[in-house]
Design a protein around this motif. Structure first.
Motif, mmCIF file in Angstrom:
data_model
loop_
_atom_site.group_PDB
_atom_site.id
_atom_site.type_symbol
_atom_site.label_atom_id
_atom_site.label_comp_id
_atom_site.label_asym_id
_atom_site.label_seq_id
_atom_site.Cartn_x
_atom_site.Cartn_y
_atom_site.Cartn_z
ATOM 1 N N LYS A 100 0.830 -1.210 0.000
ATOM 2 C CA LYS A 100 0.000 0.000 0.000
ATOM 3 C C LYS A 100 0.860 1.255 0.000
ATOM 4 O O LYS A 100 0.587 2.215 -0.732
ATOM 5 N N PHE A 101 1.917 1.251 0.801
ATOM 6 C CA PHE A 101 2.811 2.409 0.855
ATOM 7 C C PHE A 101 3.501 2.621 -0.491
ATOM 8 O O PHE A 101 3.603 3.751 -0.982
ATOM 9 N N SER A 102 3.962 1.537 -1.089
ATOM 10 C CA SER A 102 4.661 1.637 -2.375
ATOM 11 C C SER A 102 3.735 2.182 -3.460
ATOM 12 O O SER A 102 4.116 3.063 -4.243
ATOM 13 N N LEU A 103 2.520 1.663 -3.519
ATOM 14 C CA LEU A 103 1.561 2.121 -4.528
ATOM 15 C C LEU A 103 1.143 3.571 -4.291
ATOM 16 O O LEU A 103 0.857 4.299 -5.249
ATOM 17 N N SER A 104 1.119 3.993 -3.024
ATOM 18 C CA SER A 104 0.704 5.366 -2.725
ATOM 19 C C SER A 104 1.675 6.393 -3.299
ATOM 20 O O SER A 104 1.292 7.539 -3.555
ATOM 21 N N LEU A 105 2.930 5.996 -3.487
ATOM 22 C CA LEU A 105 3.915 6.915 -4.053
ATOM 23 C C LEU A 105 3.674 7.163 -5.538
ATOM 24 O O LEU A 105 4.260 8.068 -6.128
ATOM 25 N N LEU A 106 2.802 6.338 -6.147
ATOM 26 C CA LEU A 106 2.479 6.510 -7.562
ATOM 27 C C LEU A 106 1.225 7.341 -7.769
ATOM 28 O O LEU A 106 0.883 7.687 -8.908
ATOM 29 N N ILE A 107 0.523 7.652 -6.679
ATOM 30 C CA ILE A 107 -0.732 8.402 -6.785
ATOM 31 C C ILE A 107 -0.530 9.730 -7.497
ATOM 32 O O ILE A 107 -1.377 10.197 -8.245
ATOM 33 N N GLY A 108 0.622 10.342 -7.253
ATOM 34 C CA GLY A 108 0.851 11.686 -7.785
ATOM 35 C C GLY A 108 1.304 11.746 -9.227
ATOM 36 O O GLY A 108 1.596 12.842 -9.737
ATOM 37 N N LEU A 109 1.379 10.624 -9.933
ATOM 38 C CA LEU A 109 1.863 10.631 -11.316
ATOM 39 C C LEU A 109 1.099 11.575 -12.250
ATOM 40 O O LEU A 109 1.688 12.132 -13.180
ATOM 41 N N PRO A 110 -0.228 11.776 -12.048
ATOM 42 C CA PRO A 110 -0.935 12.727 -12.928
ATOM 43 C C PRO A 110 -0.365 14.140 -12.882
ATOM 44 O O PRO A 110 -0.705 14.964 -13.735
ATOM 45 N N ILE A 111 0.503 14.417 -11.915
ATOM 46 C CA ILE A 111 1.101 15.749 -11.823
ATOM 47 C C ILE A 111 1.843 16.095 -13.109
ATOM 48 O O ILE A 111 1.892 17.253 -13.526
ATOM 49 N N PHE A 112 2.420 15.082 -13.776
ATOM 50 C CA PHE A 112 3.169 15.333 -14.996
ATOM 51 C C PHE A 112 2.258 15.647 -16.182
ATOM 52 O O PHE A 112 2.729 16.131 -17.218
ATOM 53 N N LEU A 113 0.970 15.374 -16.049
ATOM 54 C CA LEU A 113 0.015 15.653 -17.109
ATOM 55 C C LEU A 113 -0.637 17.019 -16.956
ATOM 56 O O LEU A 113 -1.085 17.622 -17.941
ATOM 57 N N PHE A 114 -0.700 17.516 -15.713
ATOM 58 C CA PHE A 114 -1.468 18.729 -15.450
ATOM 59 C C PHE A 114 -0.609 19.971 -15.231
ATOM 60 O O PHE A 114 -1.032 21.074 -15.535
ATOM 61 N N PRO A 117 6.140 20.220 -13.320
ATOM 62 C CA PRO A 117 6.805 20.199 -12.014
ATOM 63 C C PRO A 117 8.237 20.701 -12.061
ATOM 64 O O PRO A 117 8.801 21.093 -11.038
ATOM 65 N N PHE A 118 8.828 20.715 -13.277
ATOM 66 C CA PHE A 118 10.218 21.151 -13.387
ATOM 67 C C PHE A 118 10.339 22.675 -13.315
ATOM 68 O O PHE A 118 11.433 23.204 -13.134
ATOM 69 N N PRO A 133 14.387 22.058 -10.151
ATOM 70 C CA PRO A 133 13.777 21.293 -11.254
ATOM 71 C C PRO A 133 13.956 19.788 -11.155
ATOM 72 O O PRO A 133 13.024 19.037 -11.450
ATOM 73 N N LEU A 134 15.128 19.323 -10.764
ATOM 74 C CA LEU A 134 15.372 17.889 -10.737
ATOM 75 C C LEU A 134 14.757 17.212 -9.518
ATOM 76 O O LEU A 134 14.344 16.058 -9.584
ATOM 77 N N ALA A 135 14.673 17.937 -8.418
ATOM 78 C CA ALA A 135 14.193 17.332 -7.172
ATOM 79 C C ALA A 135 12.695 17.501 -6.957
ATOM 80 O O ALA A 135 12.061 16.642 -6.328
ATOM 81 N N TYR A 136 12.121 18.587 -7.497
ATOM 82 C CA TYR A 136 10.727 18.875 -7.166
ATOM 83 C C TYR A 136 9.752 17.765 -7.564
ATOM 84 O O TYR A 136 8.834 17.454 -6.787
ATOM 85 N N PRO A 137 9.876 17.157 -8.743
ATOM 86 C CA PRO A 137 8.914 16.084 -9.081
ATOM 87 C C PRO A 137 8.875 14.976 -8.041
ATOM 88 O O PRO A 137 7.802 14.469 -7.708
ATOM 89 N N PHE A 138 10.051 14.617 -7.525
ATOM 90 C CA PHE A 138 10.102 13.563 -6.509
ATOM 91 C C PHE A 138 9.526 14.057 -5.181
ATOM 92 O O PHE A 138 8.866 13.304 -4.457
#
Length: 329
Positions: A100-114, A117-118, A133-138
């Protein structure tokens, strides 16, 4: 102009949705034990399933009344939807802490579509807005997943998670209002409205459990709203009690775990109906620290956890003038 009506729509949609869900849950046996009460009464659970439908209704209302900020709220709903789906699956299948914890880290992937982040500036107290720029997406992915997990770990007594979510969402709304950004304030107000409805039914003595579907979707939605409104640092400070609670559990046990799977119980309900701590070694949590001096009623534990959350949120509000963004007082 009429975008604020979306908040009212979400409130009543959530209210109606909860009433319908509670009846359905009782009918089909979707019930959970209230472990901190004598006799462990069973009440409807998975109340968080109403959050996504209510936010989608709010999205439709926002589109009808004002197309402005429709894109931003769509991003928030997408994030909340992913968290909602993960929570529903966990409520049904009990995935376990690590998956559950591992999958929760993928919840934010739509951020790259909307959003980009860079190029997203980060507001830090006592500094000018900075770009990493390099750290903010993570950091964004960690904030969304962390907020979802932190709120989930705070859902330990009646009302603790829903009160905290409502408080933080409302506080972010106040910050946006003072900045003069009424559109984003309205969007955050929709999250607060849905959370407040759940609090009404989840507060002591609870008539409904929100489940992981509730804590995950609320935590993720608030984090997404914080990203859209440049309030990441504010949210981090407001989440400190939850972060400390989760960190204490992890550091004392040495692994990610779920409290209902513990082999060694750390608290129990004594003969007086109060929550007490076992003397044996085990995980350290804020609840356990609160009841170590003397046993407390569940409502007293709720007050203790809520006080910590209020203190953290007030501290975050006091830091707002130092985030480098002028407020329109």
């Amino acid at each position: 102009m009429y975008a604020y009506l979306s908040v009212i729509v979400v409130f009543f949609t959530s209210l109606i949705g909860v009433e319908i869900w509670m009846r359905a849950a009782k009918k089909f046996g979707v019930l959970g034990e209230d472990v901190h009460k004598r006799g462990r009464p069973k009440i409807p659970e998975m109340g968080g399933v109403v959050i996504l439908p209510s936010l989608l209704t709010g999205l439709l209302a926002l589109y009808i009344t004002s197309a402005r900020y429709f894109f931003e709220f769509g991003f928030i709903v997408a994030i909340a939807g992913g968290a909602w789906l993960l929570g529903v699956i966990d409520d049904i299948l009990d995935l376990g802490a690590l998956p559950k914890f591992s999958l929760s880290l993928l919840i934010g992937l739509p951020i790259f579509l909307f959003i980009n982040p860079f190029q997203h500036p980060l507001l830090v107290p006592f500094m000018r807005p900075v770009r990493i720029p390099l750290a903010y997406p993570f950091l964004a992915l960690a904030l969304i997943g962390g907020a979802a997990n932190s709120l989930n770990s705070y859902d330990v007594v009646n009302g603790s998670a829903t009160f905290s979510a409502t408080l933080i969402a409302a506080a972010i709304g106040v910050v946006l209002f003072l900045r003069g950004d009424l559109g984003l304030a309205t969007i955050v107000g929709m999250i607060a409205a849905s959370s407040f409805v759940l609090f009404i039914f989840n507060m002591y003595p609870a008539r409904l459990f929100i489940g992981d579907s509730g804590s995950f979707s609320l935590g993720a939605a608030i984090a997404a709203a914080a990203i859209v409104s440049y309030n990441e640092s504010f949210l981090f400070v407001a989440l400190l009690p939850m972060i400390i609670n989760a960190a204490a559990k992890f550091m004392s046990v040495g692994k990610i775990y779920e409290h209902h799977r513990q082999k060694i119980r750390i608290t129990y309900v004594n003969e007086q109906g109060k929550i007490a701590s076992y003397p044996e070694k085990g995980a350290i949590s804020l609840v356990r620290l609160l009841v170590v001096p003397e046993p407390l009623t569940e409502f007293q534990v709720f007050l203790g956890l809520s006080f910590l959350e209020v203190a953290a949120t007030v501290f975050a509000l006091l830091l707002v003038p130092f985030f480098g963004v002028p407020l329109h007082w």
